[in-house]
Design a protein around this motif. Structure first.
Motif, mmCIF file in Angstrom:
data_model
loop_
_atom_site.group_PDB
_atom_site.id
_atom_site.type_symbol
_atom_site.label_atom_id
_atom_site.label_comp_id
_atom_site.label_asym_id
_atom_site.label_seq_id
_atom_site.Cartn_x
_atom_site.Cartn_y
_atom_site.Cartn_z
ATOM 1 N N THR A 51 -26.975 -34.575 0.765
ATOM 2 C CA THR A 51 -27.428 -33.795 1.919
ATOM 3 C C THR A 51 -27.845 -32.391 1.500
ATOM 4 O OG1 THR A 51 -25.154 -33.175 2.517
ATOM 5 C CG2 THR A 51 -26.100 -35.115 3.623
ATOM 6 N N LEU A 52 -27.954 -32.164 0.184
ATOM 7 C CA LEU A 52 -28.520 -30.899 -0.309
ATOM 8 C C LEU A 52 -29.969 -30.792 0.157
ATOM 9 C CD1 LEU A 52 -27.304 -30.815 -4.026
ATOM 10 C CD2 LEU A 52 -26.739 -29.129 -2.268
ATOM 11 N N ASP A 53 -30.458 -29.574 0.296
ATOM 12 C CA ASP A 53 -31.876 -29.421 0.605
ATOM 13 C C ASP A 53 -32.695 -29.950 -0.578
ATOM 14 O OD1 ASP A 53 -32.980 -26.914 -1.064
ATOM 15 O OD2 ASP A 53 -30.908 -26.502 -0.457
ATOM 16 N N ASP A 54 -33.914 -30.372 -0.303
ATOM 17 C CA ASP A 54 -34.753 -31.030 -1.316
ATOM 18 C C ASP A 54 -34.953 -30.172 -2.561
ATOM 19 O OD1 ASP A 54 -34.986 -33.229 0.333
ATOM 20 O OD2 ASP A 54 -37.037 -32.786 0.961
ATOM 21 N N GLU A 55 -35.178 -28.888 -2.376
ATOM 22 C CA GLU A 55 -35.447 -28.006 -3.516
ATOM 23 C C GLU A 55 -34.228 -27.907 -4.443
ATOM 24 O OE1 GLU A 55 -36.602 -23.358 -4.433
ATOM 25 O OE2 GLU A 55 -36.978 -24.156 -2.441
ATOM 26 N N THR A 56 -33.039 -27.750 -3.874
ATOM 27 C CA THR A 56 -31.821 -27.644 -4.683
ATOM 28 C C THR A 56 -31.541 -28.959 -5.400
ATOM 29 O OG1 THR A 56 -30.923 -25.988 -3.173
ATOM 30 C CG2 THR A 56 -29.355 -27.091 -4.622
ATOM 31 N N LEU A 57 -31.658 -30.069 -4.682
ATOM 32 C CA LEU A 57 -31.435 -31.376 -5.290
ATOM 33 C C LEU A 57 -32.446 -31.628 -6.413
ATOM 34 C CD1 LEU A 57 -29.892 -34.048 -5.344
ATOM 35 C CD2 LEU A 57 -31.493 -34.897 -3.606
#
Length: 131
Positions: A51-57
């Motif tokens: 459920t991390l934001d796309d950029e962080t993941l």
């Protein structure tokens, strides 16, 4: 209340940090499955990796990959395995585990490691990262 990993990020708890930038941190696990077992975390406190934001993941594995050649060099392993469990600490993280066989990923082998042994491993990994 901050997670254990956030307290490590903030320097409140000592850790053998091997690589860090403004968004991620890699440090040695104090209960390694194998020597060199490293945890890689985003610096934002977030419970679940998926459920991390796309950029962080999207940035997590490329950051982790930067540590892999140093772990291979220092430990002499065949590969570095990647594992996501996510239940031990409520802060998204991946495990990088030097391995020679699939059974090397067995967390039943994890054991508390003396501070001086972790410090020596940390020194070796940091030196290999500088090479």
């Amino acid at each position: 209340m901050s997670t254990l990993f956030t307290r490590i990020i903030n320097g409140e708890i000592p850790a053998q940090k091997v690589l860090e930038d403004d968004r991620y941190l890699a440090f040695l696990d104090i209960r390694p499955v194998r020597p060199g077992h490293t945890l890689v975390i985003p610096k934002i406190e977030h419970d679940y990796i998926f459920t991390l934001d796309d950029e962080t993941l999207a940035g997590l594995l490329p950051f982790a990959r930067r540590v892999v050649p140093a772990l291979e060099q220092v430990t002499g392993c065949k590969r570095v395995g990647v594992m996501v469990a996510g239940l031990e600490v409520p802060h998204a993280h991946v495990h990088l585990i030097p391995m020679n066989a699939i059974h090397d990923l067995n967390f039943a082998h994890a054991k508390e490691t003396p501070t001086e042994v972790l410090a020596a491993m940390g020194d070796q990994v940091r030196a290999a990262l500088r090479d």
